[in-house]
Design a protein around this motif. Structure first.
Motif, short mmCIF file in Angstrom:
data_model
loop_
_atom_site.label_atom_id
_atom_site.label_comp_id
_atom_site.label_asym_id
_atom_site.label_seq_id
_atom_site.Cartn_x
_atom_site.Cartn_y
_atom_site.Cartn_z
N ARG A 284 0.82 -1.11 0.11
CA ARG A 284 0.05 -0.20 0.23
C ARG A 284 0.85 1.10 -0.18
O ARG A 284 1.85 1.09 0.52
CB ARG A 284 -0.93 0.02 1.16
N SER A 285 0.20 2.47 -0.52
CA SER A 285 1.04 3.72 -0.55
C SER A 285 0.72 4.55 0.66
O SER A 285 -0.75 4.40 1.13
CB SER A 285 0.90 4.40 -1.79
N TYR A 286 1.48 5.17 1.25
CA TYR A 286 1.20 6.15 2.40
C TYR A 286 2.08 7.28 2.28
O TYR A 286 3.16 7.34 1.90
CB TYR A 286 1.55 5.45 3.75
N SER A 287 1.68 8.46 2.61
CA SER A 287 2.17 9.86 2.82
C SER A 287 3.19 9.91 3.93
O SER A 287 2.65 9.10 4.96
CB SER A 287 1.59 11.01 2.98
N ILE A 288 4.22 10.50 3.69
CA ILE A 288 5.11 10.70 4.67
C ILE A 288 5.01 11.88 5.43
O ILE A 288 5.07 12.94 4.81
CB ILE A 288 6.43 10.46 4.01
N ALA A 289 5.20 11.79 6.83
CA ALA A 289 4.73 12.92 7.66
C ALA A 289 5.92 13.63 8.05
O ALA A 289 6.02 14.91 8.38
CB ALA A 289 4.09 12.38 8.90
N SER A 290 7.23 12.90 7.96
CA SER A 290 8.72 13.82 8.08
C SER A 290 9.13 13.96 6.58
O SER A 290 8.75 13.55 5.70
CB SER A 290 9.53 12.62 8.73
N SER A 291 10.38 14.83 6.52
CA SER A 291 10.90 15.14 5.42
C SER A 291 12.46 15.53 5.96
O SER A 291 12.84 15.45 7.00
CB SER A 291 10.23 16.43 4.73
N GLY A 292 13.16 15.71 4.76
CA GLY A 292 14.67 16.19 5.10
C GLY A 292 15.72 14.78 5.07
O GLY A 292 15.15 13.78 4.54
N ASP A 293 16.97 15.01 5.52
CA ASP A 293 17.75 14.03 5.20
C ASP A 293 17.84 13.04 6.35
O ASP A 293 18.38 12.14 6.22
CB ASP A 293 18.98 14.73 5.35
N SER A 294 16.89 12.98 7.14
CA SER A 294 16.63 12.17 8.35
C SER A 294 16.71 10.70 7.91
O SER A 294 16.09 10.39 6.91
CB SER A 294 15.56 12.60 9.29
N ARG A 295 17.31 9.73 8.62
CA ARG A 295 16.84 8.50 8.50
C ARG A 295 15.75 7.91 9.32
O ARG A 295 15.60 6.64 9.30
CB ARG A 295 18.26 7.60 8.95
N ARG A 296 15.39 8.79 9.95
CA ARG A 296 13.75 8.51 10.62
C ARG A 296 12.67 8.84 9.76
O ARG A 296 12.66 9.95 9.15
CB ARG A 296 13.82 9.10 11.99
N VAL A 297 11.71 7.93 9.64
CA VAL A 297 10.38 8.11 8.74
C VAL A 297 9.33 7.98 9.23
O VAL A 297 9.25 6.91 10.21
CB VAL A 297 10.67 7.10 7.56
N VAL A 298 8.60 8.90 9.45
CA VAL A 298 7.21 8.94 10.32
C VAL A 298 6.20 8.78 9.12
O VAL A 298 5.79 9.60 8.36
CB VAL A 298 7.07 10.14 11.19
N LEU A 299 5.26 7.69 9.66
CA LEU A 299 3.94 7.68 8.81
C LEU A 299 2.79 7.68 9.95
O LEU A 299 2.96 7.58 11.30
CB LEU A 299 3.67 6.22 8.58
N ALA A 300 1.68 8.43 9.62
CA ALA A 300 0.43 8.35 10.36
C ALA A 300 -0.57 7.61 9.51
O ALA A 300 -1.13 8.00 8.68
CB ALA A 300 0.26 9.79 10.84
N VAL A 301 -0.88 6.44 9.99
CA VAL A 301 -1.82 5.34 9.34
C VAL A 301 -3.29 5.38 9.76
O VAL A 301 -3.20 5.04 11.19
CB VAL A 301 -1.32 4.03 9.21
N ASP A 302 -4.25 5.62 9.03
CA ASP A 302 -5.66 5.75 9.73
C ASP A 302 -6.29 4.21 9.24
O ASP A 302 -6.10 3.98 8.22
CB ASP A 302 -6.60 6.80 8.81
N GLU A 303 -6.71 3.74 10.30
CA GLU A 303 -7.49 2.34 9.80
C GLU A 303 -8.63 2.37 8.81
O GLU A 303 -9.24 3.01 9.12
CB GLU A 303 -7.96 1.47 11.21
N VAL A 304 -8.45 1.55 7.69
CA VAL A 304 -9.53 1.55 6.87
C VAL A 304 -10.26 0.22 7.43
O VAL A 304 -9.86 -0.86 7.23
CB VAL A 304 -9.07 1.22 5.54
N PRO A 305 -11.59 0.42 7.89
CA PRO A 305 -12.31 -0.67 8.47
C PRO A 305 -12.43 -2.07 7.33
O PRO A 305 -12.68 -1.44 5.99
CB PRO A 305 -13.60 -0.18 8.71
N GLY A 306 -12.09 -3.01 7.74
CA GLY A 306 -12.03 -4.13 6.63
C GLY A 306 -11.04 -4.30 5.81
O GLY A 306 -10.81 -4.96 4.84
#
Lengths: 243, 196
Positions: free
Chosen positions: A56-78
């Protein structure tokens, strides 16, 4: 914008936390990550013991050169992937990610045109990445956000956005569609064309506009923006659906 | 390099063999566009093919008069969804190119609103592509590319340009809009040609 070739990476979960009643924030450590522009997305691929895979594709909440990648995932029921990410994934677990992806729905500092962010629900994630980068880089471009969401508790990055606004780095307006805070100036309801016009940059400021949310929200808002006289090419949209 | 993610079992064991790798079946029809939806009246619609030798144009009625076919195809979006056995109606590009002379091998499709996408000419002929007006028995809605979109079902669906208004022949395979913004020049879903 920096060109960063997309590739597969092993991502290890560092932390998980509650984002809203239906969504979870997941922070990954990705040692080989090349960094990403604000607004980019990635693919998550999960493999089961018998070799079955789901992506699945998700937008990334973080940016820049960091090796830390943050997602915020909303549950799609089912859904198949988002319920696993929201309920099952734990710190130390590993997933495959492919990215960074998308060189169009991104914002980079240094552009003088004011920025208008317009979010519906979890569509705020890539827009939060832009507002956070703009704040972190002390960029001087004026930023506004119009955020349509069911209730105050359903806001993603609620305290972060409040802090950025409190520093004077973002003018944020909220539209609540189901329930409003005590003393709110209006009853719950969808954004209207008049409210959109009142809360966003006027046409003569020539804003760059980023709209992200469910398809009907994006279609409605983008139509109104063009009717208000904004140049269609200044309006960048991203829609989501499917889980 | 794939590895197992702890705890993941997934659901779709009976995977449909018509689904390319990395794709998931959907029943609805998601919408993906880079900007606002243009509003185009078929009365004003015009389709142009431009070659090194000149321009060919068709209005709405002239295009339909070339011969509309019924086709049933599977479509695959780069964002991981596929829709199987969709009924479409449109004019095959073979009809459009019957009287077009060109020595160029590549095509840039152009849309109302400014979208572009590149496709090799030999992937648009021999019953591989259409100018489509209807899907699932209804005229194409604006959000799905109406009044007319390119339909190239054997490539990822960003190649099936919404609101198509013309094709410009090119001597080389220059990148279109998404192809300049991170997506593969060709876009074969069976080879998972998603990105650069």
């Amino acid at each position: 914008m920096t060109h960063r070739p997309a590739a597969w990476h092993a991502a290890t979960v560092r932390s998980v936390s509650r984002e809203t009643a239906s969504a979870r924030r997941i922070e990954f450590e990705v040692p080989t990550w090349p960094g990403n522009d604000a607004g980019a997305h990635l693919d998550v691929r999960l493999t089961a013991p018998d070799g079955y895979q789901a992506s699945r594709s998700y937008s990334i909440a973080s940016s820049g050169d960091s090796r830390r990648v943050v997602l915020a995932v909303d549950e799609v029921p089912g859904g198949e992937v988002s319920p696993f990410l929201v309920h099952e994934l734990q710190p130390g677990d590993q997933v495959e990610i492919h990215g960074p992806l998308g060189a169009y729905f991104v914002w980079t500092p240094g552009d003088e045109r004011p920025v208008q962010l317009i979010a519906g629900g979890s569509g705020v994630v890539p827009l939060y990445a832009m507002a956070e980068l703009h704040d972190r880089e002390q960029d001087s471009t004026p930023f506004r956000l119009l955020y349509s969401v069911r209730t105050p508790d359903d806001r993603f990055f609620a305290s972060e956005l409040e802090q950025i606004a409190a520093r004077g780095r973002l003018e944020a307006s909220y539209v609540y569609t189901r329930a409003v805070p005590a003393g709110w100036h209006s009853a719950p309801g969808r954004v209207t064309r008049d409210a959109l016009a009142a809360a966003t940059w006027p046409v003569d400021r020539r804003p760059r506009i980023y709209v992200c949310g469910p398809t009907p929200f994006v279609e409605t808002v983008a139509d109104w923006l063009t009717e208000l006289g904004h140049e269609p090419r200044a309006i960048r949209t991203e829609r989501f659906g499917g889980g | 390099m794939s590895f197992i993610t702890r705890g993941f079992s997934g659901r779709g064991r009976d995977r449909d063999p018509r689904l390319p790798p990395g794709q998931t079946l959907v029943e609805d029809w998601p919408v993906l566009s880079a900007g606002p939806t243009p509003d185009i009246d078929p009365a004003d619609w015009e389709f142009v093919v431009a070659t090194e030798n000149g321009r060919h144009t068709w209005n709405w009625d002239e295009m339909h008069a070339l011969g509309v076919e019924d086709i049933t195809v599977d479509i695959h979006c780069v964002t991981h969804w596929s829709k199987l056995e969709m009924a479409w109606r449109g004019v095959p590009l073979d009809k459009i190119f019957e009287n077009v002379e060109t020595s160029y091998d590549y095509v840039m499709a152009h849309s109302y609103g400014g979208y572009t996408t590149n496709v090799p000419l030999d992937e648009l002929l021999d019953g591989q592509a259409w100018i489509a007006f209807e899907a699932d028995g209804e005229p194409l809605t604006p959000e799905h590319g109406g009044p007319a979109r390119l339909l190239v079902p054997h490539l990822y669906f960003w190649k099936s340009a919404k609101w198509v208004r013309g094709l410009v022949m090119m001597p080389s395979d220059d990148p279109g809009f998404w192809e300049q913004n991170g997506y593969n020049l060709h876009g074969d879903p069976w080879a998972e040609e998603r990105y650069w």
